[in-house]
Design an enzyme around this catalytic site. Structure first.
Site, PDB file in Angstrom:
ATOM      1  N   VAL A 110       0.846  -1.194   0.000  1.00 32.41           N
ATOM      2  CA  VAL A 110       0.000   0.000   0.000  1.00 32.41           C
ATOM      3  C   VAL A 110       0.882   1.246   0.000  1.00 32.41           C
ATOM      4  CG1 VAL A 110      -1.703   1.274   1.373  1.00 32.41           C
ATOM      5  CG2 VAL A 110      -1.827  -1.209   1.212  1.00 32.41           C
ATOM      6  N   GLY A 111       0.521   2.220  -0.790  1.00 31.73           N
ATOM      7  CA  GLY A 111       1.233   3.505  -0.765  1.00 31.73           C
ATOM      8  C   GLY A 111       2.535   3.489  -1.531  1.00 31.73           C
ATOM      9  N   GLY A 113       2.587   3.447  -4.973  1.00 33.07           N
ATOM     10  CA  GLY A 113       2.346   3.988  -6.317  1.00 33.07           C
ATOM     11  C   GLY A 113       1.700   2.985  -7.259  1.00 33.07           C
ATOM     12  N   LEU A 114       1.225   1.865  -6.717  1.00 31.36           N
ATOM     13  CA  LEU A 114       0.607   0.851  -7.585  1.00 31.36           C
ATOM     14  C   LEU A 114      -0.919   0.998  -7.669  1.00 31.36           C
ATOM     15  CD1 LEU A 114       2.731  -2.288  -6.591  1.00 31.36           C
ATOM     16  CD2 LEU A 114       2.932  -0.887  -8.645  1.00 31.36           C
ATOM     17  N   GLY A 115      -1.425   2.055  -7.100  1.00 33.70           N
ATOM     18  CA  GLY A 115      -2.868   2.313  -7.238  1.00 33.70           C
ATOM     19  C   GLY A 115      -3.732   1.498  -6.291  1.00 33.70           C
ATOM     20  N   SER A 117      -4.963   2.386  -3.394  1.00 33.74           N
ATOM     21  CA  SER A 117      -6.089   3.122  -2.794  1.00 33.74           C
ATOM     22  C   SER A 117      -7.260   3.158  -3.766  1.00 33.74           C
ATOM     23  CB  SER A 117      -5.671   4.524  -2.357  1.00 33.74           C
ATOM     24  OG  SER A 117      -5.150   5.242  -3.441  1.00 33.74           O
ATOM     25  N   ALA A 119      -7.861   0.855  -6.058  1.00 37.69           N
ATOM     26  CA  ALA A 119      -8.400  -0.511  -6.106  1.00 37.69           C
ATOM     27  C   ALA A 119      -9.275  -0.789  -4.881  1.00 37.69           C
ATOM     28  CB  ALA A 119      -7.260  -1.526  -6.204  1.00 37.69           C
ATOM     29  N   ASP A 160      -5.918   6.087 -11.916  1.00 32.58           N
ATOM     30  CA  ASP A 160      -5.872   4.871 -11.094  1.00 32.58           C
ATOM     31  C   ASP A 160      -7.248   4.219 -10.970  1.00 32.58           C
ATOM     32  OD1 ASP A 160      -3.310   5.692 -10.794  1.00 32.58           O
ATOM     33  OD2 ASP A 160      -3.258   5.524  -8.617  1.00 32.58           O
TER      34      ASP A 160
HETATM   35  O1  PMV Z   1       1.735   8.244  -7.555  1.00 33.08           O
HETATM   36  P1  PMV Z   1       1.382   7.541  -8.818  1.00 33.08           P
HETATM   37  O2  PMV Z   1       2.058   6.278  -9.074  1.00 33.08           O
HETATM   38  O3  PMV Z   1      -0.114   7.421  -8.993  1.00 33.08           O
HETATM   39  O4  PMV Z   1       1.904   8.431 -10.026  1.00 33.08           O
HETATM   40  C1  PMV Z   1       1.525   9.725 -10.219  1.00 33.08           C
HETATM   41  C2  PMV Z   1       1.793  10.136 -11.632  1.00 33.08           C
HETATM   42  C3  PMV Z   1       2.127  11.609 -11.794  1.00 33.08           C
HETATM   43  O5  PMV Z   1       2.199  11.851 -13.184  1.00 33.08           O
HETATM   44  C4  PMV Z   1       3.455  11.935 -11.162  1.00 33.08           C
HETATM   45  C5  PMV Z   1       1.066  12.505 -11.171  1.00 33.08           C
HETATM   46  C6  PMV Z   1      -0.268  12.497 -11.868  1.00 33.08           C
HETATM   47  O6  PMV Z   1      -1.246  12.916 -11.224  1.00 33.08           O
HETATM   48  O7  PMV Z   1      -0.362  12.151 -13.044  1.00 33.08           O
END
Ligand code: PMV
Length: 330
Positions: A110-111, A113-115, A117, A119, A160
């Site tokens: 979690v947290g 950057g794999l989305g 939250s 999901a 996401d």
């Molecule tokens: O934090 P992540 O993995 O959802 O990546 C964000 C992607 C960015 O381009 C940095 C920010 C955005 O809102 O598009």
């Protein structure tokens, strides 16, 4: 009782540049958040999230009423705030308030950057609505889950929640404050290895940092952002042709440009290079950076080992094409 799963996502190309009107390419992965909902007749909402993990640390809460592992309460509370809002939004949709037992499990950290939250939001809404005997179409589900993300975070792109709802690969085109998501058909199977480390900065802080650099040195930063846009367009074409080799080269260039923007970290760079040296076709950080995740095009165990040697944790992932799905209909 209903169980729903919703996939996580990685960004193949275009993060950060997408904030400046360039496209991005996102891929749903076959790693899931599972939410099981069972209606209660006493109006209470019980949440059991045994499996919330923060960057490789296993967090176990409320198993037989006890805390049975090291718990990062900050992460747990943050994940639970998505669940709470998702239930409120789902109750609003069916215009009924019924108590539930919810069990939430995640195959992803979690947290990172794999989305996860998104999901969690998608799977919770769908599980609640289905458990109470209602239906919802996917466009509406994606819209409600996006609302949850915006309510909890203040601001959120629909990327996401769209990926967690529909799955597949989407070409994200920003247009006047909105994002148009266009499904992309890959010409080949894309084997991905995901490496992750604890995240030291938030997406919000990293986007703000890039913005400061952009304002201070527009002549330097602007061409980097436009180049990333060109890479994303070429990456989409390579993907449609199934040209994994070109996809890898473009990932490597994309990573160099993200590093130039200042969003990589030493450990991410080391993982990215270790993966290439171990035979990956290409590798880059994925998502906002500042720690968190990197991806490599490869199915080689050597690549996984090389990432682990640098101190990263590894997930092997493929494409999810289904998006959110009820696992036990009827
Ligand atoms: O934090 P992540 O993995 O959802 O990546 C964000 C992607 C960015 O381009 C940095 C920010 C955005 O809102 O598009």
């Amino acid at each position: 009782m209903i169980t729903v799963r919703a996939p996580g996502k990685v960004i193949l190309y275009g993060e950060h540049a997408v904030v400046y009107g360039e496209p991005a390419l996102a891929m749903a992965i076959n790693k899931y958040v599972y939410v099981t909902a069972k209606a209660r007749d006493d109006g209470k909402i019980n949440i059991n999230a045994r499996d919330l993990r923060l960057a490789g640390i296993s967090v176990t809460i409320l198993e037989n009423g006890e805390v049975v592992a090291r718990t990062d309460y900050g992460a747990v509370i943050s994940a639970l705030s998505y669940v709470k809002r998702a239930i409120e939004v789902a109750m609003g949709y069916i215009d009924k308030k019924v108590g539930v037992d919810l069990m939430i499990q995640s195959e992803m950290p979690v947290g990172a950057g794999l989305g996860t939250s998104a999901a969690v939001a998608v799977a919770t809404i769908l599980a609640y609505i289905k458990e109470l005997g209602y239906d919802i179409d996917k466009r509406e589900l994606a819209r409600l889950a996006w609302q949850v993300e915006k309510d909890v975070q203040g601001a959120a792109s629909p990327t996401d929640t769209t990926m967690a709802t529909f799955g597949g690969i989407m070409y994200v085109k920003p247009e006047g404050g909105n994002a148009i998501m266009e499904p992309v058909k890959p010409g080949a199977n894309i084997p991905l290895i995901i490496g992750y480390t604890p995240r030291v900065s938030t997406t919000k802080d990293l986007v703000a940092m890039v913005r400061r650099r952009y304002e201070a040195m527009r002549d330097v930063i602007e061409p980097i952002i436009r180049s990333i846009g060109i890479i994303t367009r070429k990456g989409k074409e390579a993907l449609e042709r199934g040209d994994l080799e070109l996809m890898g080269i473009l990932m490597n260039i994309n990573h160099g440009l993200l590093d130039a923007l200042g969003v990589s970290t030493r450990q991410l760079n080391e993982m990215v290079y270790a993966a290439r040296n171990a035979g990956a076709l290409g590798s880059k950080l994925t998502g906002a950076g500042g720690g968190g995740c990197m991806i490599a095009i490869s199915d080689r165990i050597e690549v996984e080992k090389a990432i682990e040697l640098i101190g990263g944790s590894v997930l092997r992932a493929g494409l999810d094409i289904e998006g959110a799905r009820v696992l036990n209909p009827g």
